[in-house]
Enzyme design. Structure first.
Site, PDB file in Angstrom:
ATOM      1  CG  PHE A  83       4.287  71.889  19.651  1.00 48.88           C
ATOM      2  CD1 PHE A  83       4.890  71.760  20.489  1.00 48.88           C
ATOM      3  CD2 PHE A  83       4.624  71.600  18.373  1.00 48.88           C
ATOM      4  CE1 PHE A  83       6.311  71.466  20.398  1.00 48.88           C
ATOM      5  CE2 PHE A  83       5.801  71.352  17.810  1.00 48.88           C
ATOM      6  CZ  PHE A  83       6.695  71.185  19.163  1.00 48.88           C
ATOM      7  CE1 TYR A  97      14.688  74.876  25.524  1.00 46.94           C
ATOM      8  CE2 TYR A  97      14.174  76.554  23.894  1.00 46.94           C
ATOM      9  CZ  TYR A  97      13.941  75.798  25.078  1.00 46.94           C
ATOM     10  OH  TYR A  97      13.017  76.471  25.836  1.00 46.94           O
ATOM     11  N   GLY A 121      20.656  77.238  37.147  1.00 48.39           N
ATOM     12  CA  GLY A 121      20.623  75.943  36.542  1.00 48.39           C
ATOM     13  C   GLY A 121      19.200  75.169  36.571  1.00 48.39           C
ATOM     14  CB  THR A 149      20.610  72.856  33.008  1.00 45.76           C
ATOM     15  OG1 THR A 149      21.184  73.917  32.289  1.00 45.76           O
ATOM     16  CG2 THR A 149      21.745  71.897  33.181  1.00 45.76           C
TER      17      THR A 149
END
Length: 410
Positions: free
Chosen positions: A410, A123, A92, A95
């Site tokens: 980036f 994502y 996790g 997340t």
């Protein structure tokens, strides 16, 4: 042992960045590249997850301004440097970082979060949709002609030193920013990113080269590229590796591509990042010999739905109520009534009116810059029409006159 998620401290950057490098293969970046990213890092916008003294998770967010349809710019968090140690997967950690980061982005008052993904499947569960795509080409330059307009002959091309010509090239780039949704208004320091050319990353290619296109002494375009030697049985098959081609006018753009495709002793011209509607595709004599491939580029996440949708214009008048689902950022959930047109001054407010379209915030991100249509998403079962006619109305309105595009990562 419990992990500790917190804002990055200045003294921790080298350790933090080293763990990021390890997660992406363990090859240390060149000193000049590493040094630039350290200068650009906003420590108060960067997160680390720590297991004792060991950093096991990283995430950052650069402050950007992103062009949207209509030519305005929206402040956005450029999510970057995301990694989790292989020893700490499935706990996790990612997340947790995404949860904290989006809370922070909302607190900073930035209506968008954007990123480029090493793996595009990661994502979507955090509400990001693929908002721009990019095309890559591999042109068989001995077989393909650039059918340039006659005006291209009036453009003067000349080699310049990459560093010495940087200011003139940047002035050209600044004139193009905002002409396509997805382009970034560079903050101080970011103009150095396209100039990075560490020897360890050349893989046998030449140092970076630059050619400037001029009209009446004024720079109107430029190309940055390398040449990679290659030969077989005494035949030179060198490759031109194009970093970027930018111009403020069609004639100079065609002249630059004609030059790149006619460099002596070269056989192919490769470029990995072009808009999917780039004029190059109408300049080449044989598109089949250009090896065009399309892939995802910038992923977009609406953090403040109303503010984000009010910031852009719409190709045609639109009046539609969205039912937005967002399990990760519940403050965006609910019904939003959007009204707007091509003149600006759009309005997007919460409403209790019946919904016309139902979708998740991920689909709004995908459609936001005008690349993927709501109609296409509906065809994939990701947008539901609740009022007949609403889908066509909104799909056309959300379009863009030119394809959105992210010029550099980036």
């Amino acid at each position: 042992m419990a992990t500790d998620l917190r804002t990055l401290r200045d003294s921790e950057w080298d350790h933090w960045y080293g763990k990021l490098e390890r997660a992406f293969g363990g090859v240390a970046e060149a000193a000049e590249e590493r040094g630039l990213y350290r200068e650009l890092t906003s420590f108060d916008r960067s997160l680390g997850v720590w297991d004792g003294d060991e950093c096991v998770g990283t995430a950052g967010a650069f402050p950007f301004r992103v062009a949207v349809p209509g030519g305005a710019f929206v402040t956005a968090a450029g999510v970057t440097m995301v990694s989790v140690a292989a020893t700490h997967r499935r706990r996790g950690i990612l997340t947790g970082m995404m949860r904290r980061q989006l809370d922070d982005v909302r607190g900073w008052g930035e209506p968008l979060a954007v990123l480029t993904a090493s793996e595009p499947a990661i994502y979507g569960r955090f509400g990001y949709g693929i908002g721009t795509r990019k095309a890559a080409v591999r042109i068989e330059s001995r077989q393909v002609r650039i059918e340039a307009p006659a005006e291209a002959d009036q453009v003067r091309l000349r080699y310049v030193d990459v560093a010495e010509g940087a200011e003139r090239c940047e002035s050209v780039y600044l004139r193009t920013v905002g002409t396509r949704p997805g382009m970034l208004a560079r903050l101080p320091g970011w103009e150095r990113l396209p100039l990075l050319d560490p020897e360890q990353d050349r893989d046998g290619a030449s140092p970076l080269q630059c050619v400037v296109a001029e009209r009446d002494g004024e720079a109107v375009g430029f190309a940055r590229f390398q040449v990679r030697p290659d030969s077989a049985e005494g035949v030179e098959r060198n490759r031109v590796l194009v970093r970027e081609v930018t111009s403020v006018e069609p004639a100079a753009y065609a002249a630059l591509w004609r030059f790149l495709c006619s460099i002596d002793l070269t056989e192919t011209v490769e470029c990995g990042n072009l808009p999917v509607d780039d004029p190059l595709f109408s300049l080449v004599s044989d598109i089949r010999r250009c090896g065009v491939r399309v892939r995802d580029s910038m992923h977009v996440r609406l953090v403040e739905v109303g503010e984000a949708l009010e910031a852009r214009t719409y190709l045609t008048p639109v009046d539609v109520v969205f039912e937005v689902a967002d399990a990760f950022c519940p403050w965006t959930e609910g019904r939003w009534r959007l009204t707007g047109d091509a003149k600006g001054g759009a309005s997007c407010k919460r409403t209790e009116e019946p919904a016309d379209l139902a979708l998740s915030v991920r689909e709004l991100g995908a459609a936001y810059l005008g690349d993927v249509s709501l109609m296409e998403l509906a065809g994939a079962g990701r947008v539901r029409e609740l009022r007949p006619g609403a889908l066509a109305e909104a799909s056309v309105a959300f379009g863009s006159t030119v394809a959105p595009w992210l010029p550099h990562g980036f």
